[in-house]
Design an enzyme around this catalytic site. Structure first.
Site, PDB file in Angstrom:
ATOM      1  CG  ASN A   1       1.637  -6.863 -10.976  1.00  0.00           C
ATOM      2  OD1 ASN A   1       2.398  -7.714 -11.404  1.00  0.00           O
ATOM      3  ND2 ASN A   1       0.336  -6.895 -11.206  1.00  0.00           N
TER       4      ASN A   1
ATOM      5  CG  ASP B   1      -8.847  -7.992  -9.066  1.00  0.00           C
ATOM      6  OD1 ASP B   1      -7.666  -7.700  -8.850  1.00  0.00           O
ATOM      7  OD2 ASP B   1      -9.537  -7.424  -9.956  1.00  0.00           O
TER       8      ASP B   1
ATOM      9  N   GLY C   1       3.161  -3.324 -14.265  1.00  0.00           N
ATOM     10  CA  GLY C   1       1.713  -3.552 -14.233  1.00  0.00           C
ATOM     11  C   GLY C   1       1.012  -3.096 -12.973  1.00  0.00           C
ATOM     12  CD  GLN C   2       2.384  -0.986  -7.279  1.00  0.00           C
ATOM     13  OE1 GLN C   2       3.594  -0.913  -7.488  1.00  0.00           O
ATOM     14  NE2 GLN C   2       1.855  -0.824  -6.083  1.00  0.00           N
TER      15      GLN C   2
ATOM     16  CG  HIS D   1      -2.536  -4.796  -4.770  1.00  0.00           C
ATOM     17  ND1 HIS D   1      -2.076  -3.508  -4.938  1.00  0.00           N
ATOM     18  CD2 HIS D   1      -2.599  -5.334  -6.005  1.00  0.00           C
ATOM     19  CE1 HIS D   1      -1.881  -3.281  -6.223  1.00  0.00           C
ATOM     20  NE2 HIS D   1      -2.182  -4.379  -6.898  1.00  0.00           N
ATOM     21  CG  LEU D   2       0.155 -11.712  -1.996  1.00  0.00           C
ATOM     22  CD1 LEU D   2       1.349 -11.713  -2.942  1.00  0.00           C
ATOM     23  CD2 LEU D   2       0.550 -12.311  -0.646  1.00  0.00           C
ATOM     24  CG  HIS D   3      -2.613  -9.646  -7.942  1.00  0.00           C
ATOM     25  ND1 HIS D   3      -3.734  -9.251  -8.639  1.00  0.00           N
ATOM     26  CD2 HIS D   3      -1.776  -8.582  -7.958  1.00  0.00           C
ATOM     27  CE1 HIS D   3      -3.574  -8.008  -9.081  1.00  0.00           C
ATOM     28  NE2 HIS D   3      -2.394  -7.577  -8.677  1.00  0.00           N
TER      29      HIS D   3
END
Ligand code: 5GP
Ligand code: ZN
Length: 112
Positions: A85, A29, A91-92, A98-100
């Site tokens: 998200n 990120d 919060g997206q 996408h996987l945090h």
């Protein structure tokens, strides 16, 4: 379609890529919220996690397997947080799912 993460997958926007599989790409990120903060995305565009799970269940599973491999490679095989998200209200901000993967510090619960 003008999608930032499709451009990262294609190599048209630079990113620090850590891991790739047939169906996924993992990269750091740009604004890390923990010592390890990696995003795992499907190569194919899906707006959110539910659409990915419905459209390509194997890629959905591969996203989680890749996240576990990344956490382990970063030195956190047992303690990490995965976040998906979904929707601007949650919060997206990038509408390519996408996987945090977050690890390397205390992570409070519940999240903010
Ligand atoms: P979201 O808020 O949609 O769940 O997460 C989007 C994430 O993408 C944020 O954590 C943000 O820092 C990250 N991000 C936004 N633009 C870029 C970029 O150009 N490169 C990388 N590597 N990450 C980005
Ligand atoms: Zn995309």
């Amino acid at each position: 379609m003008d999608c930032l993460f499709c451009k990262i997958v294609a190599g048209d926007v630079p990113a620090e890529v850590l891991h790739t599989t047939e169906r996924t790409v993992a990269f750091r990120d740009v604004d890390p919220q923990a010592p390890t903060h990696v995003l795992v995305v499907p190569r194919e565009h899906f707006a959110n996690a539910a659409e990915l799970a419905a459209g390509d269940p194997e890629a959905s599973a591969e996203l989680v397997r890749t996240a576990a491999a990344v956490a382990a490679a970063e030195g956190h095989p047992d303690d990490y947080r995965l976040v998906l998200n979904t929707g601007a209200g949650a919060g997206q901000t990038v509408f390519h799912t996408h996987l945090h993967v977050l690890a390397g510090r205390e992570l409070a619960w519940p999240p903010g």
